[in-house]
Design a protein around this motif. Structure first.
Motif, mmCIF file in Angstrom:
data_model
loop_
_atom_site.group_PDB
_atom_site.id
_atom_site.type_symbol
_atom_site.label_atom_id
_atom_site.label_comp_id
_atom_site.label_asym_id
_atom_site.label_seq_id
_atom_site.Cartn_x
_atom_site.Cartn_y
_atom_site.Cartn_z
ATOM 1 N N GLY A 46 1.015 -1.271 0.050
ATOM 2 C CA GLY A 46 0.034 -0.039 0.012
ATOM 3 C C GLY A 46 0.781 1.250 0.061
ATOM 4 N N ARG A 47 1.972 1.100 -0.623
ATOM 5 C CA ARG A 47 2.807 2.190 -0.764
ATOM 6 C C ARG A 47 2.677 3.487 -1.924
ATOM 7 N NH1 ARG A 47 8.454 2.590 1.199
ATOM 8 N NH2 ARG A 47 9.871 3.631 0.074
ATOM 9 N N SER A 136 2.339 0.022 4.463
ATOM 10 C CA SER A 136 2.974 1.381 4.843
ATOM 11 C C SER A 136 2.201 2.001 6.088
ATOM 12 C CB SER A 136 2.770 2.317 3.612
ATOM 13 O OG SER A 136 3.690 1.704 2.578
ATOM 14 N N GLY A 137 2.961 2.713 6.853
ATOM 15 C CA GLY A 137 2.418 3.130 7.877
ATOM 16 C C GLY A 137 2.245 2.374 9.167
ATOM 17 N N HIS A 143 9.398 -10.356 13.258
ATOM 18 C CA HIS A 143 9.458 -11.608 13.132
ATOM 19 C C HIS A 143 8.435 -12.056 12.211
ATOM 20 C CE1 HIS A 143 8.557 -15.704 14.478
ATOM 21 N NE2 HIS A 143 9.685 -15.741 14.996
ATOM 22 N N PRO A 144 8.393 -13.239 11.524
ATOM 23 C CA PRO A 144 7.202 -13.442 10.587
ATOM 24 C C PRO A 144 5.829 -13.650 11.099
ATOM 25 C CG PRO A 144 9.395 -14.857 10.096
ATOM 26 C CD PRO A 144 9.564 -13.960 11.200
ATOM 27 N N ASP A 145 5.952 -13.878 12.256
ATOM 28 C CA ASP A 145 4.374 -14.078 12.943
ATOM 29 C C ASP A 145 3.815 -12.666 12.875
ATOM 30 O OD1 ASP A 145 4.915 -16.741 13.420
ATOM 31 O OD2 ASP A 145 5.349 -16.527 15.629
ATOM 32 N N ASP A 146 4.576 -11.552 12.843
ATOM 33 C CA ASP A 146 3.934 -10.284 12.933
ATOM 34 C C ASP A 146 3.444 -9.522 11.410
ATOM 35 O OD1 ASP A 146 4.440 -10.171 15.711
ATOM 36 O OD2 ASP A 146 6.203 -9.387 15.395
ATOM 37 N N LEU A 147 3.665 -10.636 10.362
ATOM 38 C CA LEU A 147 3.243 -10.144 9.146
ATOM 39 C C LEU A 147 1.848 -9.793 8.889
ATOM 40 C CD1 LEU A 147 5.394 -12.542 6.900
ATOM 41 C CD2 LEU A 147 5.586 -10.102 7.077
ATOM 42 N N ASP A 148 1.496 -8.984 8.392
ATOM 43 C CA ASP A 148 -0.061 -8.330 8.055
ATOM 44 C C ASP A 148 -0.484 -9.544 7.104
ATOM 45 O OD1 ASP A 148 -1.984 -6.206 7.573
ATOM 46 O OD2 ASP A 148 -1.878 -7.330 5.629
#
Length: 206
Positions: A46-47, A136-137, A143-148
């Motif tokens: 979303g950049r 973005s934002g 850590h990959p666990d935190d990926l959207d």
């Protein structure tokens, strides 16, 4: 890990997106010479298209294939890379406008991370986009666990190397004596630039 890196490198060559570790945060990678793949990076993040992406390469020598740095910039590249630094230099005209946002300069990243360098080497001679693997934002991903979840769905491979340090790279243009973003090693970079230019660098992010 070798198999994971091999799959990710193959995905990049095939035009897909991948998530990979660096010594700072996780990055979002694609073939930096493929306009369609670069556009997909912007979509996944979303950049804003007016904000360029950087090149990830396995060595300074590899960076020179796609860039035209000045003598000062070359000395800086040799002195600080591999490392947690994004070095902005003059780019080769062959780089797609989608990557550079139509600008004549591009950021170069050679991470001080064995897994990232292995990925870049296996994808070579294709350079890889170097941008954080977050929307973005949103905060950078350590850590990959935190990926959207939506971003994760957009990638073909995730190279999981555990937690990363979290401090983003310093973004610097040594030829113009400008630090665009202070991050890792900022004090050492400021000292080098001051010694080379005879004046302290302009720091844009305060």
């Amino acid at each position: 890990m070798d198999e994971s890196v091999e799959r990710a490198a193959a995905a990049i060559v095939d035009g897909d997106l991948v998530v990979y570790p660096t010594e700072t945060v996780y990055g979002l990678g694609a073939d930096a010479l493929d306009t369609t793949a670069v556009e997909r990076v912007f979509e996944a993040k979303g950049r804003d298209r007016s904000k360029p992406l950087s090149l990830g390469v396995p060595s300074v020598d590899a960076a020179l294939r796609d860039t035209r740095p000045s003598d000062r910039a070359r000395r800086f590249l040799r002195g600080f890379l591999p490392g947690p630094v994004t070095v902005v230099v003059e780019c080769d005209p062959s780089l797609p406008d989608a990557l550079t946002a139509g600008r004549s300069r591009v950021g170069v990243r050679v991470p001080d991370d064995e897994v990232a360098l292995s990925l870049f080497e296996r994808a070579a001679p294709v350079p890889v986009t170097a941008t954080s693997a977050n929307r973005s934002g949103s905060p950078s991903v350590t850590h990959p666990d935190d990926l959207d979840p939506e971003l994760r769905e957009s990638v073909a491979a995730v190279v999981d190397a555990g937690s990363r340090a979290g401090t983003e790279s310093t973004v610097v243009d040594p030829e113009r004596n400008v630090i665009h973003r202070r991050g890792a090693m900022a004090d050492a970079i400021t000292a080098w630039l001051t010694d080379e230019a005879g004046t302290e660098p302009v720091v844009e992010d305060g």
